[in-house]
Structure formats: structure tokens, C-alpha cells
Scaffold this motif. Structure first.
Motif, PDB file in Angstrom:
ATOM      1  N   GLY A   1       0.696  -1.260  -0.015  1.00 39.77           N
ATOM      2  CA  GLY A   1       0.036  -0.025   0.087  1.00 39.77           C
ATOM      3  C   GLY A   1       0.498   1.233  -0.146  1.00 39.77           C
ATOM      4  N   VAL A   2       0.586   1.896  -1.046  1.00 45.56           N
ATOM      5  CA  VAL A   2       1.795   2.967  -1.204  1.00 45.56           C
ATOM      6  C   VAL A   2       0.689   4.485  -1.440  1.00 45.56           C
ATOM      7  CG1 VAL A   2       3.777   4.567  -2.204  1.00 45.56           C
ATOM      8  CG2 VAL A   2       3.728   2.219  -1.905  1.00 45.56           C
ATOM      9  N   TYR A   3       0.687   5.434  -1.231  1.00 41.80           N
ATOM     10  CA  TYR A   3      -0.220   6.219  -1.169  1.00 41.80           C
ATOM     11  C   TYR A   3      -0.064   7.817  -2.008  1.00 41.80           C
ATOM     12  CZ  TYR A   3      -3.241   2.786   0.514  1.00 41.80           C
ATOM     13  OH  TYR A   3      -3.390   1.209   0.885  1.00 41.80           O
ATOM     14  N   LYS A   4      -0.812   8.681  -1.673  1.00 41.06           N
ATOM     15  CA  LYS A   4      -0.466  10.034  -2.584  1.00 41.06           C
ATOM     16  C   LYS A   4      -1.360  10.754  -1.060  1.00 41.06           C
ATOM     17  CE  LYS A   4      -0.743  11.351  -6.583  1.00 41.06           C
ATOM     18  NZ  LYS A   4      -0.458  12.365  -7.763  1.00 41.06           N
ATOM     19  N   THR A  19      -6.324  10.905  -0.372  1.00 45.16           N
ATOM     20  CA  THR A  19      -5.645  10.632  -0.281  1.00 45.16           C
ATOM     21  C   THR A  19      -6.279   9.193  -1.372  1.00 45.16           C
ATOM     22  OG1 THR A  19      -5.864  10.469   1.623  1.00 45.16           O
ATOM     23  CG2 THR A  19      -4.258   8.189   0.870  1.00 45.16           C
ATOM     24  N   GLN A  20      -4.928   9.347  -2.577  1.00 37.69           N
ATOM     25  CA  GLN A  20      -4.601   8.013  -3.537  1.00 37.69           C
ATOM     26  C   GLN A  20      -3.652   6.863  -3.518  1.00 37.69           C
ATOM     27  OE1 GLN A  20      -4.803  10.871  -6.901  1.00 37.69           O
ATOM     28  NE2 GLN A  20      -4.520   8.863  -8.696  1.00 37.69           N
ATOM     29  N   ALA A  21      -4.391   5.850  -4.237  1.00 40.11           N
ATOM     30  CA  ALA A  21      -3.030   5.209  -4.482  1.00 40.11           C
ATOM     31  C   ALA A  21      -2.186   4.926  -5.704  1.00 40.11           C
ATOM     32  CB  ALA A  21      -4.066   3.845  -4.658  1.00 40.11           C
ATOM     33  N   VAL A  22      -0.536   5.284  -5.341  1.00 43.27           N
ATOM     34  CA  VAL A  22       0.141   5.470  -6.507  1.00 43.27           C
ATOM     35  C   VAL A  22       1.143   3.685  -6.311  1.00 43.27           C
ATOM     36  CG1 VAL A  22       2.420   6.980  -6.437  1.00 43.27           C
ATOM     37  CG2 VAL A  22       0.782   7.571  -5.203  1.00 43.27           C
ATOM     38  N   LYS A  23       0.355   3.995  -7.997  1.00 39.28           N
ATOM     39  CA  LYS A  23       1.934   2.667  -8.592  1.00 39.28           C
ATOM     40  C   LYS A  23       3.073   3.513  -9.487  1.00 39.28           C
ATOM     41  CE  LYS A  23      -3.311   0.361  -9.544  1.00 39.28           C
ATOM     42  NZ  LYS A  23      -3.525  -0.405 -11.035  1.00 39.28           N
ATOM     43  N   THR A  73       3.409   5.913   3.368  1.00 42.03           N
ATOM     44  CA  THR A  73       3.434   4.063   2.677  1.00 42.03           C
ATOM     45  C   THR A  73       2.823   3.241   3.615  1.00 42.03           C
ATOM     46  OG1 THR A  73       5.526   3.837   3.881  1.00 42.03           O
ATOM     47  CG2 THR A  73       6.010   3.528   1.561  1.00 42.03           C
ATOM     48  N   SER A 110       4.861  -2.065   3.937  1.00 41.60           N
ATOM     49  CA  SER A 110       4.986  -1.748   1.889  1.00 41.60           C
ATOM     50  C   SER A 110       6.535  -1.065   2.008  1.00 41.60           C
ATOM     51  CB  SER A 110       3.432  -1.252   1.853  1.00 41.60           C
ATOM     52  OG  SER A 110       2.208  -1.037   2.373  1.00 41.60           O
TER      53      SER A 110
END
Length: 885
Positions: free
Chosen positions: A167-170, A176-180, A193, A197
Motif C-alpha cells: 500500500g503506497v499512497y499520495k 488520499t490516492q493509491a500510487v503505482k 507507505t 509496504s
């Protein structure tokens, strides 16, 4: 007309060249030096000027407390940058700065400024506009590149997520938005993180930031450089070359600045810990500036423990890569080199003191150690990356500092010595039971050459040489000084001791060719080791040591009842036998019907292990001859050693209506096993399995005991324990739960055993392992650790598969659980078996107990790479390495 970028660049280059070529007046240079000195002494001046010092910056109040020093020019450059950066983002602090700068001026100050402004009106309009034009043009030319970059950076990327795991987020504002991997981060956006993660973020200048789990940071940029604002957690930063700027990492109480290096910053509730892997790092905290180099570490609060840099970055994705490189070198060393061969005779044993109680024989490892180090260094020279990492490891470890020099010295000493060094200690003349001062013995190839070499080494010690002296005749020497030892070289023999009486006695034995020690039983035990081939030998005469220590009659009575006085010798051997590593420890004793030497049963079946799973991480099991005999010995010892305590115990049993021997020991059989068999979080999955001969009697005893405990707790206002039982599959499962504390025990009786665990599921699983045959006894790692000998079972065994527990723990809690374990336990598990699964076992025979240790790769022994302490080396190697160093 609009100018092109090329024309603008030419103008900037011309102006820059003129500035570089300008010759500065010496008075200007001296003035600048004076201003630097003023800044360096600014803190003292600030205090003298009545400005309150601020040790830590934790909130807006601390930032606002810096404003007076900032306006008066006393604030350091690092804190100036912090304050300016903070006031750009914080409205209250920006208003406070504005008020301090403009709103607090006195009326007289305002009048003075107005007078100065009026006086300046005499200047002509031409002069004013000319100066203004020059200033504006100059500022425009110089500031344009920075202005252009700043304007562009408002819209360009600050960072790119190169790798994301879990789980990595911006985080932006309240979103809050998941980041790839591959996604970008704009200015001001925070990256976070989650648990289990990690992420790697690449900044616009090429800097790589590796994030640990539960970490969060954002990036800001000024003309001084980019700043990583670490809100919490840990990062490893591989800083790119900054080319005139700096890279900063800011935490709540520190500012780290670099120009290009590799370092770690770990920020938490107590403060921060900064560790340097490579290069130089500047740390500013609590008004103090520190410079750290590779291997150094700094913390911002005394409560934060310092750890090795290696442990601090062990979670990194690159850590194992270097270990694997060294592991390949370790295998190469062991293939090309062999340990010194076994020794089948020795003159030094005959020269030991007559009343020797401790004897240690160490093979001459100088040449092997030196050749192993040469192979290591050759490989390091071929790989710059590995060499840099290894040199960092040397610097961070105090034990490894100067390792090459120590190895060279050992090689030089070893080249003069024969094949072994002996340390012998006689019984303490004061009768304390501890061995006295030792004498070190060795044979030399050339006494004269060794003396010259030794004198040269002592000369290098300078003032420390006073602790050592070379003597010609022990019979004619002055009394030794404090902390002084004497070295006697005669013929091909060298002897060292801090007590001149030891050397005098040795001189007498040498001149008379006397061998008084040879007539003792302890000598015979050691001589047998040489006849079978000796490697590393450690031998102790327990009989004499124990008997001398039992000076008080009470101690002697207790020791006799416990069988301690039956102990004879303790002998450890580490060598090669039949081409394989061999290690063995033997405790020999007089045969007895009571005491500790009689409790452990001869090797026999351990059915309790059939309730343990193949994935168990830690298991201890043993068989006893008779549980009641053990209790009888303990009771008899208590009765003779402390009659009052014995009376109190008798009274307790009568009041509670319980007989510890008949109600607890009698119902039990002879097998016992304890295991950590499953997850360790949130509750450790412990398991206890006892053989039971009388299930009904034991259950009645448990119910009676719990009833007594509940009555006692009720008198103190406690609720006590609650029983519950459930029948399933024809078997009764019992639950005993505390109503006052978070404590629960579940157990049942199955196949003649008592099985207990913290949950019913674990108890049921234990029975399923037994019924399915999927048990520890079938585990490939357990079977690989079994010794090759004539025994078919053990008297006691301890099995560990630390990898099955340490890896999940480290992954789950970032190594906190592992770090929380006692340091000795961690070192034993990791060191002795080199991180592999392994087995320690005991055979109890009639007059001795034999103990040994195997890993999943076979018996633990010594190899050339062990002497260097390379990854994968056993703990035995660290022991010998310590001796050689």
C-alpha cells in the motif's frame, strides 16, 4: 525586441566573467572575514543581547521564538533556511515575522527614518534613476535562471515513484490516492507507505529515496536545494551530485544536509536517528551542528539507542545482494584452504602446572587466517561496489577496525610459533574455586629470532611497553609491577604470565625435566584427546573447582544432595574427524542415584514431538528417569540447606490441601516438550506437551488448585479464573481464563499426553499433526540436522529454525520484535548456527553427558572463512576470531 535564450545566456556569461575577474580590495576581504567570525560567535552574542536560545524546533511557538535572532542576524544559516521556508507556508508565523519587522518600531525610530528619507531628497533624479536601472538590470540578469526554474517548478514534477510494493499512497489535503510505479508526484504532495509496504522515489535531480513501511514525506525546493520533509518513518537516501546546491532532509527536530552520499534517516516519536553509509553528512539539531562520515551515527535524543548501521539499513532491498557476494567468497576460501591438521602429541601438556584446573589448547591459525584474508582482499579489489560496502562495514564495527593490521600481526607471530598455543591455569591458592592467573606456553622455531621480533613489537608500544617485559631468568627478577606480565624465552620455549611464581615454577620443571602434572587424572583425560587428534581443546577440572568453592557447610550439603559434587570434568573439542567437522562437549561425573546427574534419562523415544508441526521455530524436549525422584531431590536439598523454608513449604501444602510430589509429580510421565509453533503476533503460539500416566488425578489436582487460587484472589477483591469445558469428537477441551487479566490457557488430554496452548485451535492442530503424521520429526530441516552416530534418540534436544519466525516478525513489525528480544538470545540464534536451522542435543550415559550442535548443513565446525567472520560463518568462528584478534 525580444531577446533569444542564447543572447540572454551570453549576457549572463559576460557579466559572470567580469565578476570573476574583479579584484577585491583587502579591506573588503577583511570585513567579510570579520562578519563570518561574528556569525560563528553569534550564539554567544545573541545570548548577550537578550535573545532567548531555542534548543529544539517542534512547533510554531519555537519558530516564532527564532524571529528576534533572525532579525538581529544571530541565527545560523541552517535555521535561517528553516525559518524562511516555514514562514512561506505558515500564515500565523509569517504575520508574526511581519509584525516583528515592521509593527514594533518605536515612534522615535519612525521619525528617524523619516528624517533620513527627507535628507536623501537632495540627490538628483538622474542619479536615482541611474542607480535603480543598474540594480534592476543586474538583478534581472542574475535572477533570471532561478526565476525561470522556480516558475517552471510550480508545474513540473518533483518526483517519480520508481517502485511501489504493497500500500503506497499520495496524500493531498484531505484526499488520499493509491500510487503505482511510474506515477508522478507534484510539488507539495506527500507520499505514504502502509504496513508491510515500501517504495522507491526518484527526485528530479536523480536522487533515490527508499521508503520503509509506515513512512511519509514530501519534497519542497528553494534556491539552496531540495528538501525531503520526513514526517515519520525511515528513508534511505542515495543523493545525486548536487552541483552547487545541497539536498536536505528535515525532521521535527533535525536538519540533514548533503551534497552527494548515501545515508538513512529514521524519524519517530522520540526523535531521529541519522546513519551514514557512504560519504559525509551534516546534521543540525538542538542548535548543534555535527559532521558524520561513513559508519557514523547520530541521534537527536539520549533515549534513542544507537544500533549498527548494518542493522539500521537491513530492511533495504539491496542489503542481501552484498551478503550473497561475500557468501560466494566464503565458499571460495573454504574450497582453497584447509584448517591446521589435528595434533597427536604435545610437549606443552607436560609443562603445565601440577595443580592445573583449566587447560586450553589453540591451533596456530596465523597462516590460515592470513591466506583467507588475502583471498578476500583479492576479490574485493575486483568489485568496487562490494569493496566500498565492506570498508563501510569495517568502519562501523569497533571489533573490525584495524582488522587487516591485526591479521598481519597474527601471521607474523604465527610464523615464529609451532603448531599450538596452550593456556593453563592452576587452582587459586586462596581456595576461592576460581582458576588462578594463567601461564601461556608455546614452542618457537627460533628463540633468538622470535626475541628480536618481539622486542621490535614492544618498542612500537611506546609508553604501554611498561606492561610487558622480557626476562632472562625467572629466578632473578624484581617483583612485577601493577598490570605487568613477564615473557620468558628459553631455547625453543616461550612462556608468558602475570605472576612471576608461575614462571619460576616452570623454570624449575624445565631444568629438572619434571612432569608433576602427568601423574594426575586430569592430565590423563587431556592426553586421551591428543591420542585421538586434538583441534581446539577446552578442559576444566570441575571436581577441584567445585570442591574448593564449597567452603561453607550449608553450600556443601546442598551441592552434595543435588549431585554437584559428583561432577568431574568438562571438556570441549572442535576439530575435523574423518574429513568432517566435529564438535563435542562432555561433562563427566561419578555415577549417582540422586542429583542433577541422575535426573536426565538415557536416550529414549520422544512421543511429545509428534504434536509439534514441521514449521515450528523453537522446540525444547527432554526425558527424565522419574519425575518423583527429581522432586524428592529438590525437597531433600531444601530440608538440609534451609530448614525454615522447608517448614514453610510443609505448612503451605497442608493449608492448601495439596501434595506437590503426589498430586503433581506422580501423575506425570517422563516426556516433556515446549515449542513456539506458529505466529508470534498478536499472541505467541506457544505449546506445552507432557506425558501423563494418571489423567484423572492430574485433572482433579488442577481443579482443586484453581479453586484455592480463586478463594485467595476473592479475599483481595479479584475475580480469579473461570473454567469452561467443551466436548468434541469424544474428547473434552478445557479453557481456563483469567477474569482480571488478559490470560487464557486451553488444554486437553490425548494419546496419553497433556497438550496446552493459548487457543483451542492450536490444541486441536497439535492433535491433527499427531494423527496425520505431519510432524516435526518429518521436517526436512530437522532431519538434515540429525547427527550421524549409533544413537537412535536423545536425552534432551533443542531445535531452532529461526528463519521461520524472524523473517515474518521483521516483515510484520519492521524488526522491532527481533530488536526487542534479549541481545544474547539474538546473537546466539544468529551467530552459532549462521542463521540456519539447527539442533543441539544431549546424550545422558551412565557417567557422562555428551552434548553437540548440528546445523541443517551438518555438524558445526571451524573453516578458514569462519576466522574472518564472513556471512554464513558459525558462532564458533567468532569465538576463535576473537581469540586471534
Amino acid at each position: 525586441m525580444k531577446m533569444t535564450d542564447r543572447e540572454l545566456n551570453n549576457i549572463v556569461d559576460d557579466v559572470t566573467a567580469e565578476i570573476r575577474g574583479e579584484k577585491l580590495d583587502s579591506a573588503i576581504v577583511e570585513g567579510a572575514a570579520q562578519r563570518v567570525w561574528t556569525r560563528m560567535t553569534g550564539e554567544e552574542a545573541a545570548v548577550a543581547a537578550g535573545v532567548r536560545p531555542v534548543e529544539q524546533i517542534r512547533n510554531c511557538d519555537d519558530f516564532q521564538a527564532l524571529i528576534p535572532a533572525y532579525l538581529q542576524g544571530y541565527l545560523s544559516s541552517a535555521r535561517t533556511m528553516l525559518l524562511e521556508d516555514h514562514t512561506r507556508e505558515c500564515v500565523p508565523c509569517r504575520k508574526a515575522l511581519k509584525q516583528a519587522r515592521h509593527g514594533n518600531q518605536t515612534a522615535s525610530r519612525l521619525q528617524e527614518q523619516k528624517a533620513k528619507a527627507a535628507a536623501a531628497n537632495y540627490r538628483t533624479n538622474v542619479m536615482r534613476w541611474a542607480v535603480a536601472a543598474v540594480v534592476v538590470a543586474g538583478l534581472g540578469l542574475f535572477a533570471w535562471p532561478w526565476i525561470q526554474r522556480s516558475i517552471n517548478s510550480l508545474y513540473t514534477l518533483s518526483a517519480v515513484v520508481e517502485a511501489a510494493q504493497g500500500g503506497v499512497y499520495k496524500v493531498t489535503g484531505d484526499k488520499t490516492q493509491a500510487v503505482k510505479a511510474g506515477e508522478s508526484l507534484l510539488r507539495g504532495e506527500r507520499i505514504r507507505t502502509a504496513k508491510n509496504s515500501g517504495a522507491v522515489v526518484k527526485l528530479s535531480d536523480g536522487t533515490l529515496v527508499e521508503m520503509r513501511e509506515r513512512s511519509e514525506f514530501s519534497v519542497s525546493d528553494t534556491t539552496a536545494g531540495a528538501t525531503i520533509n520526513l514526517e515519520r518513518g525511515q528513508v534511505i537516501v542515495q543523493a545525486a551530485k548536487q552541483r552547487g546546491r545541497k539536498l536536505f532532509v528535515r525532521t521535527g527536530d533535525s536538519l540533514v544536509s548533503v551534497t552527494g552520499t548515501i545515508f538513512s534517516v529514521n524519524s519517530g516519536a522520540k526523535g531521529a536517528r541519522v546513519s551514514v553509509v557512504e560519504g559525509e553528512v551534516h546534521v543540525d539539531s538542538a542548535g548543534q551542528a555535527r559532521v558524520l562520515h561513513a559508519g557514523d551515527q547520530a541521534t537527536t535524543h539520549d533515549s534513542i539507542e544507537r544500533v549498527s548501521v548494518r542493522d539500521e539499513i537491513a530492511w533495504s532491498r539491496d542489503a542481501d545482494r552484498y551478503i550473497k557476494m561475500l557468501d560466494a567468497i566464503r565458499n571460495q576460501i573454504d574450497q582453497q584452504l584447509a584448517m591446521p591438521g589435528n595434533r597427536y602429541s604435545t610437549r606443552l601438556l607436560d609443562l603445565a602446572p601440577e595443580n592445573t584446573v583449566l587447560y586450553i589448547a589453540i591451533p596456530n591459525l596465523g597462516e590460515t587466517l592470513s591466506r583467507a584474508n588475502e583471498i578476500l582482499q583479492e576479490n574485493l579489489q575486483k568489485n568496487d561496489e562490494l569493496r566500498g560496502w565492506w570498508e563501510k562495514e569495517q568502519k562501523e564495527s569497533k571489533k573490525r577496525q584495524g582488522m587487516n593490521q591485526a591479521i598481519d600481526l597474527v601471521r607474523e607471530f604465527g610464523s615464529y610459533l609451532s603448531d599450538e598455543i596452550v593456556i593453563a591455569a592452576a587452582a587459586n591458592p586462596k581456595g576461592s574455586g576460581e582458576p588462578g592467573e594463567p601461564v601461556v606456553l608455546a614452542e618457537v622455531k627460533d628463540g633468538g629470532a622470535f626475541r628480536s621480533f618481539l622486542e621490535g613489537q614492544l618498542e612500537k608500544l611506546g609508553s604501554e611497553r611498561r606492561h610487558a617485559r622480557i626476562i632472562d631468568d625467572p629466578m632473578n627478577i624484581a617483583s612485577e609491577g601493577k598490570d605487568e606480565f613477564s615473557i620468558w624465552i628459553t631455547g625453543n620455549l616461550v612462556a608468558v604470565s602475570p605472576r612471576q611464581e608461575q614462571l619460576q615454577s616452570l623454570a624449575t620443571r624445565v631444568r629438572q625435566n619434571a612432569k608433576p602434572f602427568a601423574s594426575t587424572p586430569f592430565y590423563a583425560q587431556i592426553a586421551n584427546l591428543y591420542r585421538d587428534g586434538a583441534g581446539l581443546v577446552i578442559a576444566a577440572d570441575l571436581d577441584r573447582i567445585v570442591m574448593q568453592s564449597l567452603r561453607r557447610e550449608k553450600d556443601a550439603v546442598a551441592a552434595q544432595q543435588l549431585g554437584v559434587t559428583d561432577l568431574r570434568y568438562f571438556i570441549v573439542e572442535i576439530k575435523e574427524k574423518d574429513g568432517k567437522p566435529y564438535n563435542r562437549a562432555v561433562v563427566s561425573f561419578r555415577e549417582s542415584q540422586h542429583g542433577i546427574t541422575s535426573w536426565l534419562a538415557a536416550p529414549g523415544p520422544m512421543g511429545a514431538l509428534e504434536f509439534i508441526s514441521p514449521e515450528a521455530s523453537l522446540v525444547a524436549a527432554f526425558v527424565v528417569k522419574e519425575p518423583t525422584a527429581l522432586v524428592d531431590d529438590l525437597f531433600e536439598t531444601l530440608k538440609k540447606a534451609d530448614p525454615k523454608a522447608w517448614e514453610d513449604l510443609q505448612k503451605f501444602q497442608a493449608e492448601q490441601g495439596v501434595d506437590l510430589r503426589n498430586d503433581f509429580a506422580v501423575p506425570l510421565g517422563g516426556e516433556y516438550a515446549f515449542a513456539l509453533d506458529g505466529p508470534v503476533l498478536p499472541v505467541p503460539s506457544w505449546k506445552a506437551v507432557f506425558q501423563v500416566d494418571d489423567q484423572q488425578h492430574l485433572q482433579q489436582t488442577l481443579e482443586h488448585t484453581v479453586g484455592k487460587i480463586n478463594a485467595e484472589m476473592a479475599e483481595h477483591g479479584k475475580k480469579g479464573f473461570a473454567w469452561a469445558q467443551t466436548e468434541s469428537g469424544g474428547r473434552v477441551f478445557y479453557t481456563l481464563k483469567s477474569l482480571d487479566y488478559s490470560l487464557e490457557v486451553n488444554y486437553t488430554y490425548a494419546y496419553g499426553y497433556f497438550i496446552a496452548a493459548p487457543s483451542r485451535a492450536l490444541v486441536e492442530n497439535a492433535i491433527k499433526y499427531k494423527e496425520s503424521g505431519h510432524t516435526l520429526l518429518g521436517s526436512p530441516k530437522f532431519k538434515a540436522s540429525l547427527p550421524e552416530d549409533k544413537q537412535v534418540s536423545f536425552s534432551a534436544v533443542v531445535y531452532q529454525n529461526a528463519g521461520s519466525i524472524l523473517a515474518p516478525m521483521a516483515k510484520a513489525v519492521g524488526g522491532v520484535a527481533d530488536a526487542g528480544a534479549p541481545k544474547g538470545v539474538r546473537n546466539t540464534i544468529r551467530g552459532l548456527l549462521g542463521g540456519k536451522a539447527g539442533l543441539a542435543y544431549v546424550y545422558a550415559l551412565n557417567d557422562r553427558m555428551i552434548m553437540s550442535v548440528n546445523s541443517e548443513d551438518g555438524p558445526i565446525g571451524l573453516s578458514p572463512s569462519d576466522l574472518l567472520g564472513l556471512p554464513g560463518a558459525s558462532g564458533l568462528g567468532h569465538i576463535i576470531g576473537g581469540m586471534t584478534h
